[in-house]
Design a protein around this motif. Structure first.
Motif, PDB file in Angstrom:
ATOM      1  N   UNK A   1     -11.525   7.094   1.644  1.00 18.67           N
ATOM      2  CA  UNK A   1     -10.237   6.520   1.252  1.00 18.67           C
ATOM      3  C   UNK A   1      -9.793   5.448   2.245  1.00 18.67           C
ATOM      4  N   UNK A   2     -10.037   5.687   3.527  1.00 20.69           N
ATOM      5  CA  UNK A   2      -9.683   4.696   4.541  1.00 20.69           C
ATOM      6  C   UNK A   2     -10.392   3.372   4.279  1.00 20.69           C
ATOM      7  N   UNK A   3     -11.669   3.459   3.934  1.00 16.93           N
ATOM      8  CA  UNK A   3     -12.428   2.237   3.636  1.00 16.93           C
ATOM      9  C   UNK A   3     -11.818   1.502   2.440  1.00 16.93           C
ATOM     10  N   UNK A   4     -11.405   2.281   1.423  1.00 22.02           N
ATOM     11  CA  UNK A   4     -10.806   1.669   0.243  1.00 22.02           C
ATOM     12  C   UNK A   4      -9.469   1.018   0.586  1.00 22.02           C
ATOM     13  N   UNK A   5      -8.687   1.682   1.436  1.00 18.69           N
ATOM     14  CA  UNK A   5      -7.385   1.134   1.840  1.00 18.69           C
ATOM     15  C   UNK A   5      -7.559  -0.165   2.608  1.00 18.69           C
ATOM     16  N   UNK A   6      -8.506  -0.170   3.535  1.00 19.68           N
ATOM     17  CA  UNK A   6      -8.764  -1.382   4.323  1.00 19.68           C
ATOM     18  C   UNK A   6      -9.167  -2.535   3.407  1.00 19.68           C
ATOM     19  N   UNK A   7     -10.038  -2.246   2.443  1.00 14.69           N
ATOM     20  CA  UNK A   7     -10.492  -3.291   1.513  1.00 14.69           C
ATOM     21  C   UNK A   7      -9.339  -3.779   0.639  1.00 14.69           C
ATOM     22  N   UNK A   8      -8.504  -2.841   0.150  1.00 17.29           N
ATOM     23  CA  UNK A   8      -7.366  -3.222  -0.696  1.00 17.29           C
ATOM     24  C   UNK A   8      -6.344  -4.034   0.080  1.00 17.29           C
ATOM     25  N   UNK A   9      -6.090  -3.639   1.325  1.00 17.66           N
ATOM     26  CA  UNK A   9      -5.150  -4.396   2.160  1.00 17.66           C
ATOM     27  C   UNK A   9      -5.654  -5.809   2.414  1.00 17.66           C
ATOM     28  N   UNK A  10      -6.955  -5.937   2.654  1.00 17.34           N
ATOM     29  CA  UNK A  10      -7.539  -7.255   2.903  1.00 17.34           C
ATOM     30  C   UNK A  10      -7.428  -8.131   1.653  1.00 17.34           C
ATOM     31  N   UNK A  11      -7.672  -7.530   0.478  1.00 19.50           N
ATOM     32  CA  UNK A  11      -7.580  -8.289  -0.776  1.00 19.50           C
ATOM     33  C   UNK A  11      -6.142  -8.743  -1.019  1.00 19.50           C
ATOM     34  N   UNK A  12      -5.185  -7.852  -0.783  1.00 18.21           N
ATOM     35  CA  UNK A  12      -3.787  -8.213  -0.998  1.00 18.21           C
ATOM     36  C   UNK A  12      -3.365  -9.316  -0.022  1.00 18.21           C
ATOM     37  N   UNK A  13      -3.812  -9.198   1.226  1.00 20.28           N
ATOM     38  CA  UNK A  13      -3.457 -10.208   2.225  1.00 20.28           C
ATOM     39  C   UNK A  13      -4.028 -11.575   1.845  1.00 20.28           C
ATOM     40  N   UNK A  14      -5.240 -11.574   1.294  1.00 18.91           N
ATOM     41  CA  UNK A  14      -5.867 -12.845   0.889  1.00 18.91           C
ATOM     42  C   UNK A  14      -5.071 -13.510  -0.228  1.00 18.91           C
ATOM     43  N   UNK A  15      -4.632 -12.719  -1.217  1.00 17.52           N
ATOM     44  CA  UNK A  15      -3.842 -13.272  -2.323  1.00 17.52           C
ATOM     45  C   UNK A  15      -2.489 -13.755  -1.818  1.00 17.52           C
ATOM     46  N   UNK A  16      -1.896 -12.993  -0.914  1.00 20.95           N
ATOM     47  CA  UNK A  16      -0.594 -13.377  -0.371  1.00 20.95           C
ATOM     48  C   UNK A  16      -0.703 -14.672   0.431  1.00 20.95           C
TER      49      UNK A  16
END
Length: 372
Positions: A24-39
């Motif tokens: 789950x931590x890996x998924x959270x890190x990946x999701x946070x990175x994706x959101x940051x890129x879009x932002x």
């Protein structure tokens, strides 16, 4: 920070829990990175249509979330072991699988100060020297000047100078603040369960503490209280009385995650090097040490159960403090002959006494401890 889980025979189910946490931590890190890129792309967009499209995309994405770090995993394992031990005592089960799962805590990153050299490196490469960075007093002052008119200025000020945790600041109640006595009692905090806000006890027993307030902080809180009273009149019967010091304009509870996002947005719009909201807490410890506070005083201010945590993580001393300590150490040794600085042995004896006191004040005593 990462952790590793050691699998032993008979503990596969318990170990799989922690393996799932890592997944789950890996998924959270990946999701946070994706959101940051879009932002980031949204901020760089020059057309309104593009910005709307990016905002719509962000609404479909999961919010920023925190990973379950090693410290939280250690607490989870301890709770699980205790519960299963109770089950053994009641003869419900005969084996405690959690007792055979090892969660090794990752190494805590050291806090570093944003010196001119590190700022220059960050501007050139875009990389932070450490996950935990601390502003200099000048940089902290620049930020506070920048956000002086912000609704959350009082909260930022309190964290920057008195070292409250984010949840402690968001959960602070007026009933726990005595502006005449210049104290704030940390008795509760607001924590996140996923993205939902819940009220909880302080992080540790040492977290429940009385924090001394300086005159400027008292002044800031009085101004904030007057501002809150004006908002209450403006909202009238729609005002939600939560009794909190820091709230939304209508009195409802602050969302700790949104407070962090607001802080980071302010930092991004400034010319300052990046830090997290929690790093203001690191800075409070640094400022206290630079002001002459001893390690024990800083430990109590921050609400740590162990002085080790304070000295190992939060004492990212400013360069001038480190130099002062170095000079003090050099002057501890008395000399009979006249040194290159022109001092005689008698002068050195007096300097040695003062230097010894300075080094003692900086403090290096350590006790065992776990929590951050």
């Amino acid at each position: 920070m990462s952790s590793s889980v050691s699998l032993r025979p008979g503990s596969r189910k318990a170990a799989s829990l922690f393996a799932k946490i890592e997944e789950n931590n890996d998924e959270i890190v990946a999701a946070n990175a994706a959101r940051r890129a879009v932002d980031d792309a949204r901020k760089q967009a020059t057309k309104r249509a593009e910005q709307r499209a990016f905002r719509a995309q962000l609404q479909e994405m999961p919010p920023f979330r925190r990973t379950t770090g090693p410290a939280a995993q250690l607490k989870l394992r301890a709770t699980l072991r205790a519960a299963l031990n109770d089950a053994i005592a009641q003869q419900i089960i005969t084996f405690n699988p959690a007792a055979h799962v090892e969660v090794e805590p990752g190494k805590r990153p050291k806090a570093l100060v944003w010196t001119a050299e590190r700022v220059e490196q960050w501007q050139r490469t875009g990389e932070k020297p450490s996950p935990v960075m601390v502003w200099t007093p000048e940089q902290t002052g620049e930020f506070l000047d920048l956000v002086h008119e912000d609704r959350l200025y009082g909260l930022y000020h309190l964290i920057a100078f008195r070292g409250l945790r984010r949840g402690e600041g968001c959960g602070l109640r007026w009933s726990d603040v005595d502006l005449d006595a210049k104290t704030a009692t940390v008795a509760t905090q607001l924590v996140l369960d996923g993205w939902d806000v819940e009220e909880g006890d302080p992080k540790t027993s040492s977290g429940a503490r009385v924090v001394a307030l300086d005159a400027e902080t008292v002044k800031v809180l009085r101004t904030h209280k007057a501002q809150q009273s004006a908002e209450r009149l403006e909202w009238g019967e729609a005002w939600i009385n939560t009794g909190r010091v820091f709230t939304e304009a209508n009195g409802t509870l602050l969302h700790p995650g949104k407070v962090s996002e607001a802080f980071e947005k302010n930092v991004r719009t400034s010319s300052l090097p990046p830090i997290r909201l929690h790093d203001l807490r690191h800075g409070a410890a640094t400022l206290a040490l630079a002001g002459g506070a001893d390690m024990k005083t800083v430990q109590e201010m921050l609400g740590h159960s162990s002085i080790t945590i304070t000295s190992d993580i939060y004492t990212s001393v400013l360069p001038e403090v480190a130099h002062r300590a170095a000079e003090a150490a050099a002057k501890l040794v008395p000399r009979k002959s006249t040194g290159t600085d022109g001092h005689t042995s008698g002068t050195h004896e007096a300097q040695s006494s003062a230097a010894l006191q300075l080094v003692t004040n900086l403090g290096t005593k350590k006790d065992p401890g776990q929590e951050a």
